[in-house]
Motif scaffolding. Structure first.
Motif, PDB file in Angstrom:
ATOM      1  N   UNK A 131     -29.245 -39.355 -15.202  1.00 32.18           N
ATOM      2  CA  UNK A 131     -28.535 -38.092 -15.756  1.00 32.18           C
ATOM      3  C   UNK A 131     -29.675 -36.912 -16.004  1.00 32.18           C
ATOM      4  N   UNK A 132     -30.155 -36.967 -17.393  1.00 37.65           N
ATOM      5  CA  UNK A 132     -31.292 -35.497 -17.449  1.00 37.65           C
ATOM      6  C   UNK A 132     -32.361 -35.276 -16.286  1.00 37.65           C
ATOM      7  N   UNK A 133     -33.196 -36.160 -15.844  1.00 36.15           N
ATOM      8  CA  UNK A 133     -34.000 -35.860 -14.926  1.00 36.15           C
ATOM      9  C   UNK A 133     -33.276 -35.216 -13.481  1.00 36.15           C
ATOM     10  N   UNK A 134     -31.968 -35.889 -13.150  1.00 38.98           N
ATOM     11  CA  UNK A 134     -30.779 -35.919 -12.553  1.00 38.98           C
ATOM     12  C   UNK A 134     -30.680 -33.955 -12.889  1.00 38.98           C
ATOM     13  N   UNK A 135     -30.445 -33.364 -13.739  1.00 34.87           N
ATOM     14  CA  UNK A 135     -29.989 -32.520 -13.760  1.00 34.87           C
ATOM     15  C   UNK A 135     -31.403 -30.765 -14.123  1.00 34.87           C
ATOM     16  N   UNK A 136     -32.718 -31.538 -15.082  1.00 31.34           N
ATOM     17  CA  UNK A 136     -34.206 -31.270 -14.708  1.00 31.34           C
ATOM     18  C   UNK A 136     -34.289 -30.637 -13.040  1.00 31.34           C
ATOM     19  N   UNK A 137     -34.530 -31.528 -12.071  1.00 26.71           N
ATOM     20  CA  UNK A 137     -34.517 -31.965 -10.891  1.00 26.71           C
ATOM     21  C   UNK A 137     -33.834 -30.534 -10.223  1.00 26.71           C
ATOM     22  N   UNK A 138     -32.427 -30.344 -10.593  1.00 25.48           N
ATOM     23  CA  UNK A 138     -30.902 -29.695 -10.203  1.00 25.48           C
ATOM     24  C   UNK A 138     -31.795 -28.044 -10.534  1.00 25.48           C
ATOM     25  N   UNK A 139     -32.405 -28.050 -11.750  1.00 22.52           N
ATOM     26  CA  UNK A 139     -32.451 -26.440 -12.445  1.00 22.52           C
ATOM     27  C   UNK A 139     -33.898 -26.270 -11.564  1.00 22.52           C
ATOM     28  N   UNK A 140     -34.957 -27.295 -11.561  1.00 18.70           N
ATOM     29  CA  UNK A 140     -35.949 -26.961 -10.815  1.00 18.70           C
ATOM     30  C   UNK A 140     -35.611 -26.339  -9.128  1.00 18.70           C
ATOM     31  N   UNK A 141     -34.726 -26.703  -8.595  1.00 16.18           N
ATOM     32  CA  UNK A 141     -34.008 -26.288  -6.914  1.00 16.18           C
ATOM     33  C   UNK A 141     -33.918 -25.544  -7.192  1.00 16.18           C
ATOM     34  N   UNK A 142     -32.959 -25.579  -8.148  1.00 14.81           N
ATOM     35  CA  UNK A 142     -32.520 -23.927  -7.718  1.00 14.81           C
ATOM     36  C   UNK A 142     -33.107 -22.933  -8.501  1.00 14.81           C
ATOM     37  N   UNK A 143     -34.052 -22.873  -9.628  1.00 13.11           N
ATOM     38  CA  UNK A 143     -35.393 -21.533  -9.221  1.00 13.11           C
ATOM     39  C   UNK A 143     -36.436 -21.475  -7.422  1.00 13.11           C
ATOM     40  N   UNK A 144     -36.161 -23.444  -7.439  1.00 13.78           N
ATOM     41  CA  UNK A 144     -37.263 -22.946  -6.096  1.00 13.78           C
ATOM     42  C   UNK A 144     -36.399 -21.968  -5.273  1.00 13.78           C
ATOM     43  N   UNK A 145     -35.291 -22.480  -4.594  1.00 14.97           N
ATOM     44  CA  UNK A 145     -35.064 -22.114  -4.374  1.00 14.97           C
ATOM     45  C   UNK A 145     -34.300 -20.487  -4.093  1.00 14.97           C
ATOM     46  N   UNK A 146     -34.259 -18.969  -5.261  1.00 18.10           N
ATOM     47  CA  UNK A 146     -34.212 -18.123  -5.662  1.00 18.10           C
ATOM     48  C   UNK A 146     -35.498 -17.659  -5.590  1.00 18.10           C
ATOM     49  N   UNK A 147     -36.390 -18.657  -5.922  1.00 21.62           N
ATOM     50  CA  UNK A 147     -38.028 -18.043  -5.421  1.00 21.62           C
ATOM     51  C   UNK A 147     -38.036 -18.118  -4.309  1.00 21.62           C
ATOM     52  N   UNK A 148     -37.624 -19.036  -2.898  1.00 21.47           N
ATOM     53  CA  UNK A 148     -37.457 -18.396  -1.787  1.00 21.47           C
ATOM     54  C   UNK A 148     -36.658 -17.562  -1.014  1.00 21.47           C
ATOM     55  N   UNK A 149     -35.585 -17.151  -1.205  1.00 21.58           N
ATOM     56  CA  UNK A 149     -34.267 -16.579  -1.367  1.00 21.58           C
ATOM     57  C   UNK A 149     -35.560 -15.133  -1.364  1.00 21.58           C
ATOM     58  N   UNK A 150     -35.655 -15.047  -2.619  1.00 21.32           N
ATOM     59  CA  UNK A 150     -37.298 -13.503  -2.441  1.00 21.32           C
ATOM     60  C   UNK A 150     -38.128 -13.065  -1.813  1.00 21.32           C
ATOM     61  N   UNK A 151     -38.677 -14.583  -1.894  1.00 27.30           N
ATOM     62  CA  UNK A 151     -40.136 -14.319  -0.898  1.00 27.30           C
ATOM     63  C   UNK A 151     -38.994 -13.784   0.650  1.00 27.30           C
ATOM     64  N   UNK A 152     -38.148 -14.423   1.525  1.00 31.42           N
ATOM     65  CA  UNK A 152     -37.750 -13.817   2.243  1.00 31.42           C
ATOM     66  C   UNK A 152     -37.221 -12.797   2.547  1.00 31.42           C
ATOM     67  N   UNK A 153     -36.609 -12.296   1.455  1.00 34.80           N
ATOM     68  CA  UNK A 153     -36.495 -11.040   1.108  1.00 34.80           C
ATOM     69  C   UNK A 153     -37.812  -9.867   1.436  1.00 34.80           C
ATOM     70  N   UNK A 154     -38.982 -10.821   1.047  1.00 37.91           N
ATOM     71  CA  UNK A 154     -40.639  -9.155   0.974  1.00 37.91           C
ATOM     72  C   UNK A 154     -40.140  -9.366   2.906  1.00 37.91           C
ATOM     73  N   UNK A 155     -40.398 -10.752   2.924  1.00 33.56           N
ATOM     74  CA  UNK A 155     -40.698 -11.002   4.467  1.00 33.56           C
ATOM     75  C   UNK A 155     -40.110  -9.855   5.517  1.00 33.56           C
ATOM     76  N   UNK A 156     -39.499 -10.671   5.463  1.00 28.90           N
ATOM     77  CA  UNK A 156     -37.876  -9.434   6.000  1.00 28.90           C
ATOM     78  C   UNK A 156     -38.419  -7.889   5.717  1.00 28.90           C
ATOM     79  N   UNK A 157     -38.319  -7.738   4.853  1.00 31.82           N
ATOM     80  CA  UNK A 157     -38.539  -5.897   4.363  1.00 31.82           C
ATOM     81  C   UNK A 157     -40.172  -5.607   4.947  1.00 31.82           C
ATOM     82  N   UNK A 158     -41.613  -6.242   4.298  1.00 32.46           N
ATOM     83  CA  UNK A 158     -42.976  -6.582   5.306  1.00 32.46           C
ATOM     84  C   UNK A 158     -42.427  -6.271   7.193  1.00 32.46           C
ATOM     85  N   UNK A 159     -41.263  -7.611   7.215  1.00 28.87           N
ATOM     86  CA  UNK A 159     -41.577  -7.272   9.014  1.00 28.87           C
ATOM     87  C   UNK A 159     -41.021  -5.897   9.529  1.00 28.87           C
TER      88      UNK A 159
END
Length: 201
Positions: A131-159
């Motif tokens: 359960x603890x590993x699952x919670x940690x994985x969920x937190x990492x995935x959320x952080x990665x998702x936020x990072x990807x959404x930021x990258x998407x925004x940067x790409x959209x702005x660059x486009x």
């Protein structure tokens, strides 16, 4: 007044409460209180009726009130033997037999050895880690998702910036062509004028 037995609780009372929502001791106390209240209300109603219907002086009223209070005490004292019968009936009805297992206690039917208990503890610890590993994985995935959404925004702005640059580049090419053609036209006009002036002289 009616003597109430003091509530003592206990395993039987707890088991009855789990099964019925109340225990026999509580019910016995409640029955005594209800009977006492009925006796008091009945005698007080009789007292009020007598006071209203009879023309009594203050002394007679005081004697009537004392007599009614005495009557209440007498009724309550004489009710004692009847309560023993009621108590026995309540116990007979509410006592949960020893062979009855409530749904909440069914898990206690299975007894575990020490080794089985240790194995269960290990399984619980393993599940807790998962359960603890699952919670940690969920937190990492959320952080990665936020990072990807930021990258998407940067790409959209660059486009968008690239589209603007393309548009500016096309406009500048068009402008430079028009400037060149205008320049050529003007220079051609100047040359013609010079030639015509030269020819004139």
């Amino acid at each position: 007044m009616i003597k109430n037995k003091q509530w003592t609780g206990g395993i039987d009372e707890e088991y009855e409460t789990q099964h019925f929502g109340f225990g026999s001791q509580c019910l016995k106390i409640a029955v005594r209180q209800m009977v006492e209240q009925k006796i008091i209300n009945g005698v007080k109603d009789m007292e009020s009726l007598l006071l209203d219907s009879l023309l009594l002086n203050e002394t007679d009223k005081a004697i009537l009130t004392k007599s009614c209070d005495k009557l209440v005490r007498l009724y309550c004292e004489r009710a004692g033997p009847s309560f023993d019968v009621v108590d026995n009936e309540i116990e007979r009805i509410l006592t949960v037999p020893s062979n009855v297992v409530l749904p909440g206690d069914e898990y206690q039917l299975d007894q575990f050895t020490d080794s089985e208990y240790e194995k269960l503890k290990e399984e619980v610890a393993d599940l807790r880690k998962r359960v603890e590993r699952g919670a940690l994985m969920e937190a990492l995935l959320k952080a990665e998702e936020e990072e990807l959404s930021t990258v998407d925004k940067v790409c959209e702005t660059a486009k968008k910036d690239m589209d603007v640059l393309d548009l500016l580049s096309k406009n500048s090419e068009t402008n430079s062509k028009s400037v060149l053609s205008e320049t050529m036209f003007l220079s051609a006009s100047v040359n013609l004028k010079q030639k015509s002036d030269f020819d004139f002289y």
